[in-house]
Design an enzyme around this catalytic site. Sequence first.
Site, PDB file in Angstrom:
ATOM      1  N   GLU A  91       0.813  -1.218   0.000  1.00  0.00           N
ATOM      2  CA  GLU A  91       0.000   0.000   0.000  1.00  0.00           C
ATOM      3  C   GLU A  91       0.845   1.266   0.000  1.00  0.00           C
ATOM      4  O   GLU A  91       0.445   2.279  -0.577  1.00  0.00           O
ATOM      5  CB  GLU A  91      -0.940   0.009   1.207  1.00  0.00           C
ATOM      6  CG  GLU A  91      -2.053  -1.006   1.147  1.00  0.00           C
ATOM      7  CD  GLU A  91      -1.709  -2.333   1.799  1.00  0.00           C
ATOM      8  OE1 GLU A  91      -2.605  -3.175   1.957  1.00  0.00           O
ATOM      9  OE2 GLU A  91      -0.516  -2.517   2.158  1.00  0.00           O
ATOM     10  N   PHE A 153     -11.650  -6.850  14.087  1.00  0.00           N
ATOM     11  CA  PHE A 153     -10.551  -7.348  13.264  1.00  0.00           C
ATOM     12  C   PHE A 153     -10.231  -6.358  12.145  1.00  0.00           C
ATOM     13  O   PHE A 153     -11.108  -5.916  11.421  1.00  0.00           O
ATOM     14  CB  PHE A 153     -10.932  -8.706  12.665  1.00  0.00           C
ATOM     15  CG  PHE A 153      -9.892  -9.259  11.732  1.00  0.00           C
ATOM     16  CD1 PHE A 153      -8.645  -9.652  12.206  1.00  0.00           C
ATOM     17  CD2 PHE A 153     -10.150  -9.384  10.372  1.00  0.00           C
ATOM     18  CE1 PHE A 153      -7.672 -10.155  11.351  1.00  0.00           C
ATOM     19  CE2 PHE A 153      -9.195  -9.893   9.503  1.00  0.00           C
ATOM     20  CZ  PHE A 153      -7.949 -10.275  10.003  1.00  0.00           C
ATOM     21  N   GLN A 154      -8.970  -6.017  12.026  1.00  0.00           N
ATOM     22  CA  GLN A 154      -8.459  -5.079  11.028  1.00  0.00           C
ATOM     23  C   GLN A 154      -9.163  -3.722  11.103  1.00  0.00           C
ATOM     24  O   GLN A 154      -9.438  -3.088  10.077  1.00  0.00           O
ATOM     25  CB  GLN A 154      -8.557  -5.670   9.620  1.00  0.00           C
ATOM     26  CG  GLN A 154      -7.552  -6.793   9.380  1.00  0.00           C
ATOM     27  CD  GLN A 154      -7.364  -7.155   7.929  1.00  0.00           C
ATOM     28  OE1 GLN A 154      -8.249  -6.954   7.102  1.00  0.00           O
ATOM     29  NE2 GLN A 154      -6.196  -7.686   7.587  1.00  0.00           N
ATOM     30  N   LYS A 203     -17.582  -0.773   5.560  1.00  0.00           N
ATOM     31  CA  LYS A 203     -18.005  -1.744   4.555  1.00  0.00           C
ATOM     32  C   LYS A 203     -19.514  -1.727   4.328  1.00  0.00           C
ATOM     33  O   LYS A 203     -19.980  -1.878   3.183  1.00  0.00           O
ATOM     34  CB  LYS A 203     -17.552  -3.150   4.946  1.00  0.00           C
ATOM     35  CG  LYS A 203     -17.801  -4.169   3.839  1.00  0.00           C
ATOM     36  CD  LYS A 203     -17.154  -5.509   4.105  1.00  0.00           C
ATOM     37  CE  LYS A 203     -17.363  -6.445   2.922  1.00  0.00           C
ATOM     38  NZ  LYS A 203     -16.708  -7.759   3.138  1.00  0.00           N
ATOM     39  N   MET A 508      24.349   9.668   2.721  1.00  0.00           N
ATOM     40  CA  MET A 508      24.149  11.009   3.263  1.00  0.00           C
ATOM     41  C   MET A 508      24.412  11.051   4.764  1.00  0.00           C
ATOM     42  O   MET A 508      25.059  11.972   5.265  1.00  0.00           O
ATOM     43  CB  MET A 508      22.733  11.508   2.951  1.00  0.00           C
ATOM     44  CG  MET A 508      22.506  12.961   3.355  1.00  0.00           C
ATOM     45  SD  MET A 508      23.609  14.125   2.505  1.00  0.00           S
ATOM     46  CE  MET A 508      22.654  14.445   1.024  1.00  0.00           C
TER      47      MET A 508
END
Length: 594
Positions: A91, A153-154, A203, A508
């Site tokens: 993602e 969940f999630q 959802k 760097m």
Amino acid sequence: MVPQSAYTAFVSWVQGAKAVFLFLFAHPAAGAENRKEKKQMKLNGSQIFVEVLAEQGVDTLFGYPGGAVLNLYDELYKNSDRIHTVLTAHEQGASHAADGYARATGRTGVVLATSGPGATNLVTGIATAYMDSVPMVAFTGNVATTLLGRDSFQEAYIEGITMPITKHNYTVRRVEDLADTMRAAFRIAQQGRKGPVLVDIPKDVTAAVCEFTPKAPELIRTVTSYNEEDVKKAAEMINAAQRPVVYFGGGVRSAAGCQPLRDLLEKAGMPATYTLMAAGVLSYGEPHNLGLLGMHGCYTANKAIDEADLVIAVGTRFSDRVALNPDTFAKRAKIIQIDIDPSELGKNVAVDLSLTGDASYILQAILPYVEKTEHKLWMEQIRQWQKNDYKPVDSDTELKPHQMIAEICRQAGPEAVYVTDVGQHQMWAAQYLHHTKSRGFLTSGGLGTMGFGYGAAIGAQMALGRDARVIMLTGDGSFHMNLNEGCTAVSYGLPIITVIFNNQVLGMVRQWQTTFYGKRYSDTDPHRHTDFVKVAEGFGAKGYRATTPEEFKAAFADAMKQQGPSWIDCRIGKDEKVLPMIPGGGDINDIIME
């Protein structure tokens, strides 16, 4: 004569009929049995999601599916002829791809992720876009509204998580609010100072049904709150100056156009310097172009700001990488600041005159009052300083960053788009690339996100088409963070050429340890043995290795012929440095040139 009320009613009827016709035309597969439902515009949340995306002109969506967004992805599948979905490896890569799409085109990038870890994986990409004022809309799924706040969940409270790094964000709890919330998100992303907006969609909202009415995209209002007196005063200050300098940033690239800036430089006969975010707005080699300003900017640009009697700051915020010491920055000069965001005016450095609005429109308003001038003595002084600019040493046997970049520019041509990760290679790119396009240099400036480059290159290539030449410059440290997106580039056959400045250290940070930490190289030599050629081949890309200028020239020439992605592993010395350098808190008197 037709009565006004009757006329108004007739127009309303025609507009309504047109909207219904357009909607039905967009759904030719609708059967007679559900024709009545379609006329009533009854849609579920997923259908509304797709309709509003199409309504807003979205043609490409980057993302990764999951349970909370299955309804959305199912509807996107049914409408694949209208909206192209791009599946990334992660993602975060999707968020950077949406960002790169937006930077390369000026259009709003769109990313979609599922709930919980899918949503939180977008955070770095959203913050990157926020810091660089990139228009992006991030959609996340979430658990059903009845499960919110129950540690389901999630589940993640992504609205709260992203509040500090978005222009605005929403959680849509009613399907009736979905369409207008999405429309507001696209408007906010583009209006005023651009930036990311997040819309979280539970959802059950994607499955619920309500009436839907198509609407045309809102006209984006131009932010202008300056007045004529301030415009005239700015012109008077420019006309009175003997040593003027324009210092501009990414706000010029985001403005309605860059030409008014070029017109001002030509008419007033004055030089300009720029921030990392504005590289490419002025073409390489233009007589007014002093080069990059700030910590790794050139000596002449920093010296000119220090000696100027007037600095016109356009679309820039005096960041700590430019105004390293705010108390001594442009200490001899009066300062005019032009910015679309009033909160930036005078925030980091005190200014004498400020104007709020789109930089393009303000400069157009100032131009008629500016006198035609050449400033010959000032430009002669600048030419003298340019003799003292840092000049790297060439080599016939070793790979030198500036020579590699010169070869890339020679072969890739003036229309190439360059994308970078973050680190030494990023600064070398800003210093040595022969920029000719205002949207031809894509990099993470404000947040400095290592791993930004490959996702952004994918987004740019998707936006510009396979015939566009996209070059990704990276270091081995940055590339390790998101090289998993190599599989994405292969899957979609994207001819991105990746040049890896491989010094086998975190260059760097190591440079700072060399200069300021007594060469105590704490965790900057990771002792990795990654074979980038084999990894490229494992993904299905073309891999090359180069250790000399001739090998690099041949490898890049062959990469230019490939139909898919290529990686070139370029071995450079671990002690190569980005010079010049002004330490944090310093000024031109502290510049390090060797």
